[in-house]
Structures are given as C-alpha cells and as structure tokens.
Design a protein around this motif. Structure first.
Motif, PDB file in Angstrom:
ATOM      1  N   ALA A   2      54.824 -11.622 -34.553  1.00  0.00           N
ATOM      2  CA  ALA A   2      56.009 -10.762 -34.649  1.00  0.00           C
ATOM      3  C   ALA A   2      56.077 -10.086 -36.009  1.00  0.00           C
ATOM      4  CB  ALA A   2      57.265 -11.594 -34.399  1.00  0.00           C
ATOM      5  N   ALA A   3      55.825 -10.863 -37.067  1.00  0.00           N
ATOM      6  CA  ALA A   3      55.884 -10.309 -38.419  1.00  0.00           C
ATOM      7  C   ALA A   3      54.838  -9.217 -38.619  1.00  0.00           C
ATOM      8  CB  ALA A   3      55.678 -11.424 -39.439  1.00  0.00           C
ATOM      9  N   GLN A   4      53.603  -9.499 -38.197  1.00  0.00           N
ATOM     10  CA  GLN A   4      52.521  -8.529 -38.378  1.00  0.00           C
ATOM     11  C   GLN A   4      52.762  -7.260 -37.558  1.00  0.00           C
ATOM     12  OE1 GLN A   4      49.358  -9.021 -40.295  1.00  0.00           O
ATOM     13  NE2 GLN A   4      50.879 -10.339 -41.258  1.00  0.00           N
ATOM     14  N   ALA A   5      53.229  -7.420 -36.329  1.00  0.00           N
ATOM     15  CA  ALA A   5      53.495  -6.249 -35.484  1.00  0.00           C
ATOM     16  C   ALA A   5      54.663  -5.439 -36.037  1.00  0.00           C
ATOM     17  CB  ALA A   5      53.777  -6.695 -34.055  1.00  0.00           C
ATOM     18  N   GLY A   6      55.712  -6.147 -36.447  1.00  0.00           N
ATOM     19  CA  GLY A   6      56.869  -5.452 -37.005  1.00  0.00           C
ATOM     20  C   GLY A   6      56.520  -4.662 -38.255  1.00  0.00           C
ATOM     21  N   GLN A   7      55.665  -5.223 -39.094  1.00  0.00           N
ATOM     22  CA  GLN A   7      55.280  -4.540 -40.328  1.00  0.00           C
ATOM     23  C   GLN A   7      54.348  -3.357 -40.067  1.00  0.00           C
ATOM     24  OE1 GLN A   7      53.962  -7.405 -43.321  1.00  0.00           O
ATOM     25  NE2 GLN A   7      55.660  -8.757 -42.806  1.00  0.00           N
ATOM     26  N   ARG A   8      53.789  -3.294 -38.866  1.00  0.00           N
ATOM     27  CA  ARG A   8      53.029  -2.101 -38.467  1.00  0.00           C
ATOM     28  C   ARG A   8      53.957  -0.979 -38.010  1.00  0.00           C
ATOM     29  NH1 ARG A   8      49.776  -2.776 -33.688  1.00  0.00           N
ATOM     30  NH2 ARG A   8      49.264  -0.594 -34.107  1.00  0.00           N
ATOM     31  N   GLY A   9      55.248  -1.292 -37.863  1.00  0.00           N
ATOM     32  CA  GLY A   9      56.205  -0.285 -37.419  1.00  0.00           C
ATOM     33  C   GLY A   9      56.629  -0.417 -35.976  1.00  0.00           C
ATOM     34  N   LEU A  10      56.189  -1.463 -35.296  1.00  0.00           N
ATOM     35  CA  LEU A  10      56.591  -1.669 -33.908  1.00  0.00           C
ATOM     36  C   LEU A  10      57.991  -2.269 -33.849  1.00  0.00           C
ATOM     37  CD1 LEU A  10      53.370  -1.580 -33.709  1.00  0.00           C
ATOM     38  CD2 LEU A  10      53.664  -2.961 -31.643  1.00  0.00           C
ATOM     39  N   LYS A  11      58.694  -1.949 -32.791  1.00  0.00           N
ATOM     40  CA  LYS A  11      59.988  -2.556 -32.527  1.00  0.00           C
ATOM     41  C   LYS A  11      59.738  -3.833 -31.738  1.00  0.00           C
ATOM     42  CE  LYS A  11      64.588  -1.677 -30.589  1.00  0.00           C
ATOM     43  NZ  LYS A  11      65.419  -0.742 -29.788  1.00  0.00           N
ATOM     44  N   VAL A  12      60.062  -4.980 -32.355  1.00  0.00           N
ATOM     45  CA  VAL A  12      59.655  -6.280 -31.807  1.00  0.00           C
ATOM     46  C   VAL A  12      60.873  -7.164 -31.562  1.00  0.00           C
ATOM     47  CG1 VAL A  12      58.303  -8.374 -32.242  1.00  0.00           C
ATOM     48  CG2 VAL A  12      57.446  -6.153 -33.028  1.00  0.00           C
ATOM     49  N   LEU A  13      60.860  -7.838 -30.420  1.00  0.00           N
ATOM     50  CA  LEU A  13      61.852  -8.860 -30.109  1.00  0.00           C
ATOM     51  C   LEU A  13      61.139 -10.200 -29.962  1.00  0.00           C
ATOM     52  CD1 LEU A  13      64.700  -9.857 -29.228  1.00  0.00           C
ATOM     53  CD2 LEU A  13      64.038  -9.269 -26.870  1.00  0.00           C
ATOM     54  N   LEU A  14      61.625 -11.208 -30.680  1.00  0.00           N
ATOM     55  CA  LEU A  14      61.075 -12.561 -30.618  1.00  0.00           C
ATOM     56  C   LEU A  14      62.088 -13.466 -29.933  1.00  0.00           C
ATOM     57  CD1 LEU A  14      58.831 -14.576 -31.495  1.00  0.00           C
ATOM     58  CD2 LEU A  14      60.032 -14.804 -33.674  1.00  0.00           C
ATOM     59  N   VAL A  15      61.661 -14.134 -28.855  1.00  0.00           N
ATOM     60  CA  VAL A  15      62.559 -14.949 -28.043  1.00  0.00           C
ATOM     61  C   VAL A  15      62.070 -16.392 -28.016  1.00  0.00           C
ATOM     62  CG1 VAL A  15      63.559 -15.247 -25.739  1.00  0.00           C
ATOM     63  CG2 VAL A  15      63.050 -12.949 -26.577  1.00  0.00           C
TER      64      VAL A  15
END
Length: 413
Positions: free
Chosen positions: A21-34
C-alpha cells in the motif's frame, strides 16, 4: 451515495499489505487498505520476541531456493533480486530505527517491533493510503469489459463500511498460522472464487510433538537447549540444519526443530546429533582409561549435565563407573547420542506455527508482477502464496519483495 473508486484495494494490513500500500500510494495511486482486525501487523508485533527479525543479510537473491521452499521456489528469484535486504535496511535506516545482527545474518530492531510498524504506517501516510479497519470483506465481484470490449475491468468489494470499487485487487491476507491474532483462510477462499489452484497448506516453522508414553523419559528435560545437527529425508531430499534444539514437555522446539519442520514429512524420522563436532567414541574411551567417575559424570563434560543424567539413566550398562563399563556399552552410548533417531507424531499446529506452508500455486502468478495469469487485475503477495522462507527474517523479506514487485506493477490511469 456513489461508490468510491480506487486504483487498488489491498486486503490485509500485515507486512506485505502495508508495504505494498505504501509503495503504490507513493507512486501516486489511490489506494485503500482493508483489514478485519482491530490492530495492524500483529505478526510483526509479536515476531522475534517483540523485536521483529525484519530481514536477513545472508539472503542471496541469485539462489533463493537455498532459503525458500514451495513447489517452485525459483519463483521468488525475480522479486527478491529487485528488492533486496539492503533496500529494506536502507528504509529502516532512513527512519532512524536502530537494529542489530543476532547471528547468521538475522537483523532485529534494537528496541521494539513497534518501530517497524510505525515506519510502515508513516510510509502509508506519505502515500495517502486510506485505511478501513476493522473492516470485514463480505463479497467480491469482478466486472469484465462489455461484449463490445468497451469499458475496463474492475472489482466491486462489499465491506462492513460499505462498497468500494477498484481497478486492481491485491490479496495480502497471510496464512493460517497463529489464529489468535486473526489468521484465517480468507485469501485461499478468494483464490478458489477465481479458480486459482492451491497447494495443500500445513503448519511450517513449528514445534514437533511425540507420543506421550514414548516421550516420558525426555519430558523432564523441558527447558534444556543445546546446539545440534538435525536432519530428515534421504538423497536429494535430505535436509540438515545446525541450530539450537529445545526440549519441551510435549516434544522438541527451538530454531533447529522449527527449521527442519518445514521439510519434515508425516511419518518420517529425524536424525539428531546431540554432540556435533565431538568425537564421542574417542572421548569416552579416553575417559574410561583415566577416570573412575560414573558414566553420567564423564558424559556431562561433553553434553549438558541434565541430558547426560537422563541418557545414562535409560540403560543399566551406563549406570556405573566409566572404567567398569564395557567398550560395547560405551560405543552404543556414543552412537545413540551422535544419531538419535526418532519419529514425531505431529506438530503443535497453526496455533504455534510461525508460517503456513503451501498456498496459491505460483504457476498461476507472474513472478515479475504477482498478478494472476488468468484473472486480470488480481494479485497475491506474501504468505498467502506458496513460497515459504527459512527461520531468520526470510519470510519478512519475501513480504517486502513480493509487495514491492506488485506495487510497481499496479496500473495507473
């Protein structure tokens, strides 16, 4: 109210899920972690005696099969070579977390595993990751492009906090080990829903147990630890470790047994050298020539005294002064200690297993991206996959590496 749309929904807020989640979010993706649990990363919190053995310096990504097992251990080579222990160490250092090497390349936080968890949460915050927790997932539905090929595929996730929609779905739900901290078969159920093959699961890195009556002579050694050589299997399947063994009331534990348990097959014997590196026949022969002490007393100079007393007590030929013991009796004693052969009746199960062997068949996944070959936009990372590391930080490194491979591959608009 419209359903919120995300580039990726990640199910499971353990080591792999948080890092992905952290790596994807820092690429600029909108991420939801459940995650269904109240606390994130409980396995990190309790690992390594509360200090988290977060990686291992000795991992060689050019030969990952040396430290990993599964039906196809070569699968992990790509991810491990692209995100290495040195990469994760650099992240730990950037966050100012002090750590030390215990032995054999095993790295632990100096203070507490909470430092690693806080680091992962801070990385998620930097990536603007949204978290729904505690939040159970009720249903997952895949929508493919229409018959004309227009539109894009997506996943509809029905949760306790309402629906969410995503272009990509990442399953990071871990395995079955340690159910008291929330482990479940949820990831395997998702795999079955989408037709992915599974490799039979069983407890790994787990203490071994023995029949109560047969174990009675050794149960009184509970708490005793000593270095051993332990092996199982034959021929090319033979596996041997040099680690510490721990006697318990129900059987054997310690690093030696946890390591060998991942290779042990039901019904197979173990061979244990209780005095590795010692020439027992020569040492006992020399003692016989110069000493009148009892066999147990002389044996206690070679192995722990409690073990010497217990072992000598199992045979009348060893319950006498060593100079009165026959050469044959001493040879038998040396042979038994150097190759103690015994067959476990089982394991302590998932409640004490550190990992789960088996899981999603790697042949169904891309080793570069962790995406399902036959199901677009669906990814599996971490322990839920049929890749299991040795004791000593290897499983956490697989979590970081597989999560990184997935995060870098997730598509953006």
């Amino acid at each position: 109210m419209s359903t919120p749309f995300f580039d990726a929904v990640i199910i499971g807020a353990g080591a792999a899920g948080l890092f992905c989640a952290a790596q994807a979010g820092q690429r600029g993706l909108k991420v939801l972690l459940v995650d269904h649990a109240e606390k994130v990363a409980e396995k990190i919190r309790i690992s390594g005696g509360g200090r988290c053995n977060f990686t291992n310096r000795d991992l060689d990504p050019r030969a990952p099969q040396r430290h990993f097992l599964g039906q196809n251990p070569q699968f992990c080579r790509s991810a491990l070579s692209r995100y290495t222990p040195q990469d994760f160490i650099a992240l730990v250092q950037r966050h100012g977390i002090a750590f030390h090497e215990k032995h054999k390349g095993q790295l632990f936080a100096d203070r507490s595993a909470e430092g690693i968890i806080s680091m992962l949460l801070a990385e998620c915050a930097d990536g603007r990751v949204q978290r729904w927790q505690p939040c159970g997932v009720k249903k997952i539905v895949f929508s493919a492009p229409d018959a004309q090929g227009t539109g894009s595929s997506s996943y509809q996730i029905d949760t306790d906090r309402g629906p969410a929609q995503a272009r990509s779905l990442v399953v990071a739900t871990g395995g079955l080990s340690i159910p008291k901290i929330g482990a479940s078969d949820f990831g395997y159920r998702i795999a079955r829903q989408f037709g992915l093959p599974l490799v039979q699961q069983r407890p790994g890195l787990v203490p071994l147990t023995f029949d109560g009556a047969d174990w009675a002579p050794y149960a009184r050694l509970a708490g005793l630890a000593l270095p051993v050589e332990i092996g199982t299997g034959a021929g090319k399947e033979r596996m041997v470790f040099h680690e510490d063994l721990l006697f318990t009331h129900r059987g054997l534990s310690g690093p030696a047994v946890l390591q060998i348990s991942s290779y042990w097959q039901d019904g197979a014997p173990l061979d244990i050298d209780l005095a590795p590196g010692i020439d027992l026949p020569a040492a006992l022969a020399q003692a016989k020539a110069r000493s009148r002490k009892r066999v147990a007393n002389e044996l206690a100079t070679l192995v722990p005294a409690r073990l010497a007393d217990a072992w000598a007590g199992t045979d009348a030929d060893w319950q006498r002064p060593i100079n009165e013991a026959s050469d044959k009796a001493l040879a038998r004693l040396a042979a038994q200690l150097a190759r103690w052969r015994l067959t476990p009746t089982g394991t302590e199960g998932y409640r004490k297993a550190e990992v789960t062997l088996g899981g999603v068949d790697t042949h169904a996944l891309s080793q570069q991206t962790m995406e399902c070959r036959a199901q677009p936009g669906l990814y599996f990372i971490g322990e839920v996959v049929d890749i299991t590391g040795w004791l000593g930080g290897y499983n956490f490194q697989w979590a970081w590496s597989s999560a990184h491979a997935c995060a870098q591959a997730l598509p953006m608009d």
